[in-house]
Scaffold this motif. Structure first.
Motif, PDB file in Angstrom:
ATOM      1  N   ASP B   9      58.330  21.999  36.530  1.00 25.23           N
ATOM      2  CA  ASP B   9      56.866  22.108  36.460  1.00 25.23           C
ATOM      3  C   ASP B   9      56.365  23.487  36.878  1.00 25.23           C
ATOM      4  O   ASP B   9      55.146  23.715  36.892  1.00 25.23           O
ATOM      5  CB  ASP B   9      56.204  21.092  37.404  1.00 25.23           C
ATOM      6  N   ARG B  10      57.257  24.366  37.250  1.00 30.01           N
ATOM      7  CA  ARG B  10      56.857  25.634  37.875  1.00 30.01           C
ATOM      8  C   ARG B  10      55.696  26.327  37.170  1.00 30.01           C
ATOM      9  O   ARG B  10      54.710  26.711  37.804  1.00 30.01           O
ATOM     10  CB  ARG B  10      58.079  26.568  37.937  1.00 30.01           C
ATOM     11  N   GLU B  11      55.797  26.498  35.889  1.00 31.84           N
ATOM     12  CA  GLU B  11      54.781  27.260  35.165  1.00 31.84           C
ATOM     13  C   GLU B  11      53.427  26.528  35.139  1.00 31.84           C
ATOM     14  O   GLU B  11      52.382  27.102  35.468  1.00 31.84           O
ATOM     15  CB  GLU B  11      55.270  27.522  33.740  1.00 31.84           C
ATOM     16  N   GLY B  12      53.482  25.273  34.748  1.00 33.09           N
ATOM     17  CA  GLY B  12      52.230  24.503  34.670  1.00 33.09           C
ATOM     18  C   GLY B  12      51.595  24.329  36.045  1.00 33.09           C
ATOM     19  O   GLY B  12      50.370  24.367  36.193  1.00 33.09           O
ATOM     20  N   TRP B  13      52.443  24.131  37.034  1.00 34.22           N
ATOM     21  CA  TRP B  13      51.942  23.983  38.403  1.00 34.22           C
ATOM     22  C   TRP B  13      51.209  25.238  38.850  1.00 34.22           C
ATOM     23  O   TRP B  13      50.122  25.164  39.427  1.00 34.22           O
ATOM     24  CB  TRP B  13      53.120  23.693  39.349  1.00 34.22           C
ATOM     25  N   GLN B  14      51.806  26.406  38.564  1.00 33.43           N
ATOM     26  CA  GLN B  14      51.175  27.647  39.023  1.00 33.43           C
ATOM     27  C   GLN B  14      49.834  27.885  38.326  1.00 33.43           C
ATOM     28  O   GLN B  14      48.883  28.368  38.945  1.00 33.43           O
ATOM     29  CB  GLN B  14      52.102  28.843  38.815  1.00 33.43           C
ATOM     30  N   ARG B  15      49.774  27.536  37.046  1.00 33.22           N
ATOM     31  CA  ARG B  15      48.514  27.671  36.319  1.00 33.22           C
ATOM     32  C   ARG B  15      47.413  26.856  37.027  1.00 33.22           C
ATOM     33  O   ARG B  15      46.295  27.329  37.247  1.00 33.22           O
ATOM     34  CB  ARG B  15      48.702  27.182  34.879  1.00 33.22           C
ATOM     35  N   LEU B  16      47.759  25.639  37.400  1.00 32.41           N
ATOM     36  CA  LEU B  16      46.775  24.786  38.071  1.00 32.41           C
ATOM     37  C   LEU B  16      46.445  25.315  39.470  1.00 32.41           C
ATOM     38  O   LEU B  16      45.279  25.377  39.861  1.00 32.41           O
ATOM     39  CB  LEU B  16      47.310  23.355  38.193  1.00 32.41           C
ATOM     40  N   TYR B  17      47.461  25.672  40.208  1.00 30.77           N
ATOM     41  CA  TYR B  17      47.223  26.067  41.593  1.00 30.77           C
ATOM     42  C   TYR B  17      46.444  27.381  41.646  1.00 30.77           C
ATOM     43  O   TYR B  17      45.634  27.605  42.553  1.00 30.77           O
ATOM     44  CB  TYR B  17      48.549  26.182  42.340  1.00 30.77           C
ATOM     45  N   ARG B  18      46.663  28.212  40.645  1.00 37.77           N
ATOM     46  CA  ARG B  18      45.878  29.436  40.572  1.00 37.77           C
ATOM     47  C   ARG B  18      44.398  29.105  40.311  1.00 37.77           C
ATOM     48  O   ARG B  18      43.501  29.707  40.900  1.00 37.77           O
ATOM     49  CB  ARG B  18      46.413  30.348  39.473  1.00 37.77           C
ATOM     50  N   GLY B  19      44.171  28.147  39.457  1.00 36.48           N
ATOM     51  CA  GLY B  19      42.791  27.727  39.185  1.00 36.48           C
ATOM     52  C   GLY B  19      42.112  27.223  40.451  1.00 36.48           C
ATOM     53  O   GLY B  19      40.947  27.512  40.721  1.00 36.48           O
ATOM     54  N   TYR B  20      42.876  26.480  41.221  1.00 40.84           N
ATOM     55  CA  TYR B  20      42.353  25.941  42.484  1.00 40.84           C
ATOM     56  C   TYR B  20      42.045  27.068  43.473  1.00 40.84           C
ATOM     57  O   TYR B  20      40.992  27.082  44.118  1.00 40.84           O
ATOM     58  CB  TYR B  20      43.400  24.993  43.053  1.00 40.84           C
ATOM     59  N   GLN B  21      42.965  28.025  43.576  1.00 42.42           N
ATOM     60  CA  GLN B  21      42.754  29.147  44.488  1.00 42.42           C
ATOM     61  C   GLN B  21      41.544  29.974  44.045  1.00 42.42           C
ATOM     62  O   GLN B  21      40.772  30.465  44.873  1.00 42.42           O
ATOM     63  CB  GLN B  21      44.007  30.031  44.572  1.00 42.42           C
ATOM     64  N   GLU B  22      41.367  30.094  42.747  1.00 37.89           N
ATOM     65  CA  GLU B  22      40.201  30.832  42.238  1.00 37.89           C
ATOM     66  C   GLU B  22      38.901  30.117  42.619  1.00 37.89           C
ATOM     67  O   GLU B  22      37.909  30.752  42.947  1.00 37.89           O
ATOM     68  CB  GLU B  22      40.292  30.998  40.716  1.00 37.89           C
ATOM     69  N   PHE B  23      38.935  28.798  42.555  1.00 39.51           N
ATOM     70  CA  PHE B  23      37.757  28.010  42.921  1.00 39.51           C
ATOM     71  C   PHE B  23      37.324  28.355  44.348  1.00 39.51           C
ATOM     72  O   PHE B  23      36.139  28.408  44.662  1.00 39.51           O
ATOM     73  CB  PHE B  23      38.076  26.520  42.804  1.00 39.51           C
ATOM     74  N   TYR B  24      38.296  28.587  45.224  1.00 33.87           N
ATOM     75  CA  TYR B  24      37.991  28.904  46.615  1.00 33.87           C
ATOM     76  C   TYR B  24      37.863  30.410  46.854  1.00 33.87           C
ATOM     77  O   TYR B  24      37.797  30.853  48.002  1.00 33.87           O
ATOM     78  CB  TYR B  24      39.044  28.305  47.552  1.00 33.87           C
ATOM     79  N   GLY B  25      37.863  31.177  45.775  1.00 29.10           N
ATOM     80  CA  GLY B  25      37.639  32.608  45.925  1.00 29.10           C
ATOM     81  C   GLY B  25      38.889  33.411  46.241  1.00 29.10           C
ATOM     82  O   GLY B  25      38.798  34.549  46.715  1.00 29.10           O
ATOM     83  N   TYR B  26      40.068  32.807  46.011  1.00 25.77           N
ATOM     84  CA  TYR B  26      41.322  33.510  46.294  1.00 25.77           C
ATOM     85  C   TYR B  26      42.087  33.750  44.994  1.00 25.77           C
ATOM     86  O   TYR B  26      43.271  33.419  44.874  1.00 25.77           O
ATOM     87  CB  TYR B  26      42.190  32.704  47.261  1.00 25.77           C
ATOM     88  N   GLY B  27      41.391  34.333  44.041  1.00 22.45           N
ATOM     89  CA  GLY B  27      41.996  34.498  42.725  1.00 22.45           C
ATOM     90  C   GLY B  27      43.101  35.538  42.685  1.00 22.45           C
ATOM     91  O   GLY B  27      43.863  35.589  41.717  1.00 22.45           O
ATOM     92  N   ASP B  28      43.189  36.317  43.744  1.00 27.69           N
ATOM     93  CA  ASP B  28      44.136  37.442  43.716  1.00 27.69           C
ATOM     94  C   ASP B  28      45.374  37.212  44.574  1.00 27.69           C
ATOM     95  O   ASP B  28      45.990  38.173  45.050  1.00 27.69           O
ATOM     96  CB  ASP B  28      43.414  38.706  44.193  1.00 27.69           C
ATOM     97  N   ARG B  29      45.747  35.974  44.782  1.00 30.88           N
ATOM     98  CA  ARG B  29      46.956  35.693  45.551  1.00 30.88           C
ATOM     99  C   ARG B  29      48.154  36.391  44.899  1.00 30.88           C
ATOM    100  O   ARG B  29      48.306  36.367  43.666  1.00 30.88           O
ATOM    101  CB  ARG B  29      47.250  34.192  45.538  1.00 30.88           C
TER     102      ARG B  29
END
Lengths: 146, 146, 146, 146
Positions: B9-29
């Motif tokens: 799931d690595r790729e799909g998971w990261q896509r989602l988790y990045r979306g979540y981090q962006e929601f909280y303003g951490y889009g640049d992890r």
């Protein structure tokens, strides 16, 4: 003086922890509740709870219990301060403030700068202190229906 | 379908988790943030985080991360649901609700009935769901000043 | 003793009202502000503000200002308690409680049972009292951006 | 189009206002409740409530009721927006936003820039809009116990 909880504190600790439980409406906890909690605190398991007390020349005026737990956003985890209590007769003398500072110091030693706790929105006396030594976040707690 | 997160799931998971981090303003992890989080989830350490995904025929529509941690009031501890996210294109289809139920089920299997999470007071879309599947408590979060 | 504000209270009233304004960060109100407010209170216009004071043998210990205004759901309207203040040196002696009761009594005489006020969520000392003599509602205030 | 409520709106207005009352759990208001409210709105008393409607080619899609009332801190008083409602079938089309703007415009014409309203903390759909067109204040409402 803030120091770690120790075996010889058993009686004074239970008096305080009972007061705290009563504050939350759990005045009728069985003896086993206190036995287990104290045993866990004494086990000094790095992943379980730790206790600090405010010792005023041998008399315990307050206690706090905290735990380090994982957080997926932070390698070092976070520190959760679950319990905080000052004996009724020792209020207004900085006991709770010193205990919170004691947790901050312990968290610093553990390399875990993030310390948090939860409190009822209408815990006015507590929040008067918390607004000074910490910051309120916009987060509220949801829980699964029992 | 709700299922445990797995290596593929690595790729799909990261896509989602990045979306979540962006929601909280951490889009640049940094990439290392995702690498570490995924490695921890894959380690299947009972004391560290677990991941569930909503798998729609091979496409991941949502994720959740939860952890069991000690609580001094409860021998069995508590379950903290830290992250919950639904892909923007899959909103309104019950993905988040199913993920929360997935955590409830996992908590039941672990013998930890108490599941909780924190959310921003003004997370209105989230709270519309949470008010149905959980209950708000009067607790608010304080944190040590950074 | 709670009684209506009167002309001879001008000096003591302003001392209190200035303290109240300072509490809200408006310590630099011009004299005209106080002149106008006092004149309105003395005009005894049924549709404008009324004042009550706590008179302790000639010394004013607190004040409150309230107004009746229409409400489309209630023929008799509602009573809005806008200002409430106790002199710093008279705190903890029931002054505010007596002033609120004075407004309740005035509202009863006017046939307007519904009395309400607004307070900052973190006005802890105030809310300790309000939780005893009134009830919190789930309503929060929005205002047009200035 | 936002316009003032008029006599010929009686039927459509009542349909909307009934929907609003049902939302708040008052679905069983007597006919007299609506008769009185409408009569007050039609009286065009500057000190009583005013009504605006959203008229979509003869069909009413929403309503709002507001009143100007005194405020001791402001000579010009304040504008209280008490009721706001959009027909269920017209949600998501900007009706409520236009009605709020209509009240802002009326308040500007009256020289009363301060417009406010109260809403339940968990009125999530409403607050999504209010956060955009207004600002939340830290004030919460207390009321005398009935």
């Amino acid at each position: 003086m803030i120091r770690e909880l120790r075996e010889s504190d058993r009686e004074g600790w239970q008096r305080l922890y009972r007061g705290y439980q009563e504050f939350y409406g759990y005045g009728d906890r069985a003896a086993a509740f206190y036995d287990k909690a104290f045993a866990r605190l004494m086990a000094r398991d790095a992943r379980d709870f730790h206790g600090l007390v405010h010792d005023d020349g041998g008399r315990l005026l307050g206690l706090t219990h905290y735990v380090f737990h994982p957080n997926l956003w932070r390698d070092e985890g976070v520190c959760y301060l679950q319990d905080l209590y000052t004996a009724a007769e020792a209020r207004g003398r900085g006991v709770a403030r010193a205990l919170i500072q004691g947790v901050y110091d312990a968290a610093d030693r553990a390399g875990v700068p993030n310390v948090y706790w939860l409190t009822a929105e209408d815990n006015y006396p507590g929040r008067m202190l918390y607004d000074r030594v910490a910051q309120r976040t916009p987060f509220i707690r949801y829980m699964r229906k029992p």
